[in-house]
Design a protein around this motif. Structure first.
Motif, PDB file in Angstrom:
ATOM      1  N   VAL A 250     -92.603 -10.563  -9.471  1.00  0.00           N
ATOM      2  CA  VAL A 250     -93.438 -10.633 -10.278  1.00  0.00           C
ATOM      3  C   VAL A 250     -94.221 -10.337 -11.267  1.00  0.00           C
ATOM      4  CG1 VAL A 250     -94.698 -12.772 -10.497  1.00  0.00           C
ATOM      5  CG2 VAL A 250     -93.200 -12.833  -8.692  1.00  0.00           C
TER       6      VAL A 250
ATOM      7  N   GLN B 282     -93.980 -17.374 -16.362  1.00  0.00           N
ATOM      8  CA  GLN B 282     -93.314 -17.829 -15.637  1.00  0.00           C
ATOM      9  C   GLN B 282     -92.482 -18.828 -15.478  1.00  0.00           C
ATOM     10  OE1 GLN B 282     -92.983 -16.002 -13.521  1.00  0.00           O
ATOM     11  NE2 GLN B 282     -93.627 -14.004 -14.530  1.00  0.00           N
TER      12      GLN B 282
ATOM     13  N   VAL C  87    -100.482 -15.234 -12.375  1.00  0.00           N
ATOM     14  CA  VAL C  87     -99.677 -15.607 -13.365  1.00  0.00           C
ATOM     15  C   VAL C  87    -100.843 -16.093 -14.880  1.00  0.00           C
ATOM     16  CG1 VAL C  87     -97.808 -15.655 -12.514  1.00  0.00           C
ATOM     17  CG2 VAL C  87     -98.379 -17.514 -12.918  1.00  0.00           C
TER      18      VAL C  87
END
Length: 207
Positions: free
Chosen positions: A56, A62, A92
Motif C-alpha cells: 500500500v 485507495q 492513506v
C-alpha cells in the motif's frame, strides 16, 4: 524539474474536471483539507484486504470497487472489517468507494475518528480510475518554468528558446502568420507526464 505540490483530498469534491464522477464525502470530513494526494497512481488494495500491507503506497487514493467488496464478502464480517480497519490505519489520503457501495458502519466510524476521508461515487470503477488518473497525472506532473515562446506547429509543441533580444517573438510571429498557433509567450510551464510525454502551456500567472 520540480515536483508539483500535493493536492488536498477536499479539492476532488469541487474540481470541475471531476464533476462527472459526482463525488460525495461519506465520512472523515476532518481530513479533507489536511490529507493530501501526492501520487497520481490510483491503487486497488486487493493485497491489503488479503492481509498483506507493505504494497500500500503512501499518497495514493485507495479504491474500493465491486471486486474488493466481493472478496470481503468471502471473509466473514469480522475478518472483513478488520482488514478494512488495517487499511484505514495505514494513514492513506482517502478511500474511494465506487458503484455506490457503502462500507460497513464500523469503517465509517473509524474514518470519522481518524479523519480519513471516505468518498463515494455511483460511477463504475474503471470510469472512476480513468477520470481520476487523467486529472492527477496532469496536476501532479513534475514541472519546469522556462523563458521562451511555445507554439503548436502541425499539432506538435515547438518551444523557441534563446537569449533575450535574439528574436524569439519575431520567429513566433512569422509562424503565426503562416497559420500556426501561439500557445504561450515569455513564461512557459513544461510538465512531464507518464502517458503523454512533455506537455507545455502558459504559466499560471499569465492565464
Amino acid at each position: 524539474m520540480s515536483q508539483a505540490p500535493p493536492i488536498p483530498v477536499g479539492r476532488l469534491l469541487s474540481e470541475p474536471a471531476l464533476a462527472s464522477l459526482k463525488l460525495e464525502s461519506t465520512a472523515g470530513d476532518g481530513g479533507l483539507e489536511r490529507r493530501e494526494i501526492s501520487n497520481p497512481r490510483i491503487q486497488k488494495p486487493g493485497l491489503a484486504l488479503a492481509g498483506y500491507l507493505p504494497y500500500v503506497k503512501p499518497g495514493r487514493i485507495q479504491i474500493l470497487g465491486e471486486s474488493e467488496y466481493a472478496y470481503l464478502e468471502t471473509l466473514g464480517d469480522d475478518t472483513a472489517e478488520r482488514r478494512l480497519l488495517d487499511l484505514v490505519d495505514l494513514d492513506v489520503p482517502c478511500l474511494l468507494s465506487t458503484k455506490a457501495h457503502r462500507p460497513p458502519e464500523l469503517i465509517i466510524e473509524a474514518c470519522n475518528a481518524r479523519n480519513v476521508p471516505l468518498l463515494t461515487t455511483s460511477s463504475q470503477t474503471s470510469d472512476t480510475i480513468e477520470v481520476l488518473s487523467a486529472f492527477l497525472e496532469d496536476e501532479l506532473a513534475p514541472r519546469l518554468q522556462m523563458h521562451g515562446v511555445l507554439l503548436d506547429v502541425f499539432s506538435l509543441g515547438t518551444l523557441i528558446v534563446g537569449d533575450a533580444g535574439i528574436g524569439k517573438s519575431e520567429c513566433a510571429l512569422e509562424l503565426v502568420y503562416r497559420g500556426h498557433r501561439l500557445v504561450a509567450d515569455d513564461l512557459v510551464m513544461v510538465r512531464r507526464t507518464h502517458n503523454r510525454g512533455l506537455l507545455g502551456g502558459p504559466h499560471e500567472l499569465l492565464q
